[in-house]
Design a protein around this motif. Structure first.
Motif, PDB file in Angstrom:
ATOM      1  N   THR A   2      23.338  77.294  82.266  1.00  0.00           N
ATOM      2  CA  THR A   2      24.161  76.437  83.107  1.00  0.00           C
ATOM      3  C   THR A   2      25.014  75.525  82.228  1.00  0.00           C
ATOM      4  O   THR A   2      24.484  74.901  81.310  1.00  0.00           O
ATOM      5  CB  THR A   2      23.268  75.582  84.032  1.00  0.00           C
ATOM      6  OG1 THR A   2      22.401  76.451  84.769  1.00  0.00           O
ATOM      7  CG2 THR A   2      24.115  74.765  84.982  1.00  0.00           C
ATOM      8  N   CYS A   4      26.704  72.430  80.575  1.00  0.00           N
ATOM      9  CA  CYS A   4      26.209  71.057  80.520  1.00  0.00           C
ATOM     10  C   CYS A   4      26.999  70.252  79.497  1.00  0.00           C
ATOM     11  O   CYS A   4      27.729  70.805  78.678  1.00  0.00           O
ATOM     12  CB  CYS A   4      24.715  71.020  80.192  1.00  0.00           C
ATOM     13  SG  CYS A   4      24.312  71.441  78.479  1.00  0.00           S
ATOM     14  N   LEU A 239      18.388  76.277  87.739  1.00  0.00           N
ATOM     15  CA  LEU A 239      19.370  76.083  86.681  1.00  0.00           C
ATOM     16  C   LEU A 239      18.677  76.279  85.336  1.00  0.00           C
ATOM     17  O   LEU A 239      17.519  75.893  85.165  1.00  0.00           O
ATOM     18  CB  LEU A 239      19.963  74.668  86.748  1.00  0.00           C
ATOM     19  CG  LEU A 239      20.572  74.227  88.082  1.00  0.00           C
ATOM     20  CD1 LEU A 239      21.032  72.773  87.991  1.00  0.00           C
ATOM     21  CD2 LEU A 239      21.714  75.143  88.487  1.00  0.00           C
ATOM     22  N   VAL A 241      18.646  75.344  81.317  1.00  0.00           N
ATOM     23  CA  VAL A 241      19.116  74.275  80.436  1.00  0.00           C
ATOM     24  C   VAL A 241      18.885  74.658  78.974  1.00  0.00           C
ATOM     25  O   VAL A 241      18.024  75.495  78.672  1.00  0.00           O
ATOM     26  CB  VAL A 241      18.411  72.939  80.755  1.00  0.00           C
ATOM     27  CG1 VAL A 241      18.801  72.458  82.143  1.00  0.00           C
ATOM     28  CG2 VAL A 241      16.898  73.068  80.649  1.00  0.00           C
ATOM     29  N   GLN A 258      26.183  64.170  89.114  1.00  0.00           N
ATOM     30  CA  GLN A 258      25.649  64.745  87.883  1.00  0.00           C
ATOM     31  C   GLN A 258      24.117  64.724  87.935  1.00  0.00           C
ATOM     32  O   GLN A 258      23.521  63.790  88.476  1.00  0.00           O
ATOM     33  CB  GLN A 258      26.105  63.947  86.660  1.00  0.00           C
ATOM     34  CG  GLN A 258      27.593  63.982  86.409  1.00  0.00           C
ATOM     35  CD  GLN A 258      27.972  63.206  85.158  1.00  0.00           C
ATOM     36  OE1 GLN A 258      27.261  62.300  84.728  1.00  0.00           O
ATOM     37  NE2 GLN A 258      29.098  63.562  84.565  1.00  0.00           N
ATOM     38  N   LEU A 283      24.284  67.921  83.970  1.00  0.00           N
ATOM     39  CA  LEU A 283      24.679  69.152  84.638  1.00  0.00           C
ATOM     40  C   LEU A 283      25.505  68.802  85.874  1.00  0.00           C
ATOM     41  O   LEU A 283      25.443  67.685  86.383  1.00  0.00           O
ATOM     42  CB  LEU A 283      23.440  69.947  85.077  1.00  0.00           C
ATOM     43  CG  LEU A 283      22.373  70.227  84.016  1.00  0.00           C
ATOM     44  CD1 LEU A 283      21.156  70.853  84.674  1.00  0.00           C
ATOM     45  CD2 LEU A 283      22.915  71.133  82.931  1.00  0.00           C
ATOM     46  N   GLN A 284      26.254  69.768  86.350  1.00  0.00           N
ATOM     47  CA  GLN A 284      27.025  69.616  87.589  1.00  0.00           C
ATOM     48  C   GLN A 284      26.425  70.555  88.633  1.00  0.00           C
ATOM     49  O   GLN A 284      26.853  71.705  88.759  1.00  0.00           O
ATOM     50  CB  GLN A 284      28.501  69.936  87.342  1.00  0.00           C
ATOM     51  CG  GLN A 284      29.188  69.033  86.338  1.00  0.00           C
ATOM     52  CD  GLN A 284      29.482  67.648  86.916  1.00  0.00           C
ATOM     53  OE1 GLN A 284      29.423  67.435  88.120  1.00  0.00           O
ATOM     54  NE2 GLN A 284      29.782  66.697  86.052  1.00  0.00           N
TER      55      GLN A 284
END
Length: 302
Positions: A2, A4, A239, A241, A258, A283-284
């Motif tokens: 994802t 970031c 998600l 990371v 966020q 993250l979005q």
């Protein structure tokens, strides 16, 4: 992976308890083993500020005063006033007599009425001790344990209406998330039920946050993932990371859109596998969170 953004590469040994202050647009978090409380204003040129604490600090909460937090540490919970030059004034609000040696406070979060809910744990997780509990700090002082038999309490969060409290146990022998009914007037918990059994999912259930739609976002520690579940406990999305041990998440940013994530540096892993371990990232997720509740129900005395 994802997409970031790196907010702070502070190399935290055990980064935890990210808290977004909507008033100052600042992010607060801790490095438990530092032991540090840290702060930064994402997007500004200001460096990260750090204050060393007298004990390991498991979690923090905002107060109504700028530069003042509540911190749950090893032997108690304190009001800390943070000054320029890394100076900190510590005023103890409550002390605790743990039921076993080698314990400290761990994950915590405020409810909508201004109480602080916080768990305790035996620091040596290899003992698999179930002496941990869930406590509450308000004008009555420190009460509890309101929940017993916990090994590594984590994942505290509140539903948008404030009437459901979530709690996880991230110990490898447990890996479950529960939901409780929370009476916002009396601070009473009831109707404990299994929310999600995380054993089939990648990662242990660590710190969590709840978005404005009521989805519960939980860090999958050891798996480099964050999972979202709806209010019924059904999986919604995951998600990935760039660190194996994401530890806790919080919604922040100017629009609260966020997902800010702290992380832990693994004890044994290759440099390549570590990725951004020890950093704070953003993250979005495409959803918005809610303003972090402020602790306001101070006890009269220790």
């Amino acid at each position: 992976m994802t997409p970031c953004q790196t907010i702070a590469d502070t190399q935290d040994r055990v980064g935890e308890s990210p808290v977004w202050d909507v008033r100052s647009q600042r992010l607060w978090w801790v490095d438990i083993e530092g032991p540090f409380v840290r702060c930064c204003q994402p997007g500004s040129l200001e460096p990260v500020q750090s204050w060393r604490m007298p004990e390991r600090v498991g979690c923090i909460a905002l107060t109504g005063v700028q530069g003042q937090l509540v911190a749950a540490m090893e032997t108690g919970i304190a009001r800390i006033t943070l000054h320029e030059g890394a100076q900190a004034n510590v005023q103890w609000l409550a002390r605790i007599t743990h039921p076993a040696a080698g314990m400290r406070f761990n994950d915590g979060r405020c409810d909508a009425s201004g109480r602080l809910w916080v768990g305790t744990m035996v620091m040596d997780m290899s003992l698999a001790s179930s002496q941990g509990g869930l406590y509450c700090l308000d004008e009555r002082g420190l009460t509890g344990p309101h929940v017993t038999g916990l090994r590594t309490p984590n994942g505290l969060g509140m539903s948008p209406d404030g009437r459901v409290l979530y709690l996880s146990d991230s110990h490898p022998t447990v890996q479950k998330i529960w939901a409780f009914d929370l009476d916002v007037v009396t601070g009473t918990l009831s109707q404990q039920r299994l929310f999600v059994d995380m054993n089939p999912w990648p990662g242990r259930p660590d710190g969590a946050a709840v978005d404005a739609q009521g989805h519960y976002w939980i860090c999958g520690n050891d798996a480099g993932q964050i999972h979202a579940f709806d209010a019924q406990g059904h999986w919604a999305r995951s998600l990935t990371v760039p660190m194996p041990k994401p530890s806790m998440c919080a919604f922040g940013g100017a629009e609260l859109d966020q997902l800010l994530v702290t992380s832990i540096i693994p004890a044994q892993t290759t440099e390549a596998a570590r990725g951004l371990s020890g950093a704070v990232i953003a993250l979005q997720p495409g959803v918005r969170g809610m303003p972090e509740p402020v602790f306001s129900r101070f006890p009269a005395s220790v």
